[in-house]
Motif scaffolding. Sequence first.
Motif, PDB file in Angstrom:
ATOM      1  N   SER A 165       6.801  10.698   0.543  1.00 54.68           N
ATOM      2  CA  SER A 165       6.863   9.888   0.099  1.00 54.68           C
ATOM      3  C   SER A 165       7.584   8.648   0.526  1.00 54.68           C
ATOM      4  O   SER A 165       8.575   8.586  -0.131  1.00 54.68           O
ATOM      5  CB  SER A 165       6.656  10.181  -1.144  1.00 54.68           C
ATOM      6  OG  SER A 165       6.694   8.456  -1.686  1.00 54.68           O
ATOM      7  N   GLY A 206       2.412   2.085  -2.913  1.00 54.96           N
ATOM      8  CA  GLY A 206       1.346   2.488  -4.218  1.00 54.96           C
ATOM      9  C   GLY A 206       0.596   0.840  -5.114  1.00 54.96           C
ATOM     10  O   GLY A 206      -0.052   0.959  -6.133  1.00 54.96           O
ATOM     11  N   SER A 218       6.835   8.604   6.160  1.00 56.11           N
ATOM     12  CA  SER A 218       5.364   8.552   5.974  1.00 56.11           C
ATOM     13  C   SER A 218       4.887   9.914   6.992  1.00 56.11           C
ATOM     14  O   SER A 218       3.969  10.761   6.236  1.00 56.11           O
ATOM     15  CB  SER A 218       4.395   7.338   5.530  1.00 56.11           C
ATOM     16  OG  SER A 218       3.535   8.055   5.725  1.00 56.11           O
ATOM     17  N   THR A 223       1.168  -1.331   0.292  1.00 56.96           N
ATOM     18  CA  THR A 223       0.171   0.415   0.103  1.00 56.96           C
ATOM     19  C   THR A 223       0.893   1.204  -0.111  1.00 56.96           C
ATOM     20  O   THR A 223       0.605   2.353  -0.475  1.00 56.96           O
ATOM     21  CB  THR A 223      -0.849   0.077   1.293  1.00 56.96           C
ATOM     22  OG1 THR A 223      -1.551  -1.627   0.987  1.00 56.96           O
ATOM     23  CG2 THR A 223      -2.070   1.466   1.312  1.00 56.96           C
ATOM     24  N   ARG A 263       6.890   5.923  -0.983  1.00 53.54           N
ATOM     25  CA  ARG A 263       7.081   4.979  -2.490  1.00 53.54           C
ATOM     26  C   ARG A 263       8.225   4.062  -3.255  1.00 53.54           C
ATOM     27  O   ARG A 263       8.761   2.901  -3.144  1.00 53.54           O
ATOM     28  CB  ARG A 263       6.331   5.409  -3.522  1.00 53.54           C
ATOM     29  CG  ARG A 263       4.172   5.978  -3.408  1.00 53.54           C
ATOM     30  CD  ARG A 263       3.753   6.136  -4.781  1.00 53.54           C
ATOM     31  NE  ARG A 263       2.603   6.286  -4.060  1.00 53.54           N
ATOM     32  CZ  ARG A 263       1.340   6.112  -5.412  1.00 53.54           C
ATOM     33  NH1 ARG A 263       2.237   6.499  -6.208  1.00 53.54           N
ATOM     34  NH2 ARG A 263       0.423   6.383  -5.018  1.00 53.54           N
TER      35      ARG A 263
END
Length: 138
Positions: free
Chosen positions: A106, A51, A101, A48, A108
Amino acid sequence: MNGIPTSTNDSRSAPPPQAGRVEFGHAAGNAMSMKWSALHDAAALVCTLAGLQPEMRKPDVRNFPAIMRDTGGWRYDLAKQGVDDLASIMEPGLAALLAVSARGQSPRPAAAALWQEFVASRAALLALVPPLGIKRRA
């Protein structure tokens, strides 16, 4: 007197073997199973954060701890060690991702890297499943 046997030699007064008790081998297998499940829960969160869509757990992945427990021997020993090693990677990695986070940055790219590491390590562990024809220790 009251119809209850008082002799310790009476088989009716002794609990059946394994009643209320878990053998050490099964407890160790259950511990690995719980850790394996927790790893996949953590990996879903990593997905998650990266992404990505969390994957569905296939039966071969879900049943891995039981298969290894039933197989026994060196494969089981390597599986236990591998699951512990994977947990050692995922725990601080997930903590770092959550910290990033929380700072509003980010996670990611780092999450994607951790996800790939998880997938590669899990594939190596799943390779321990014996091919058909090798007897399990049932």
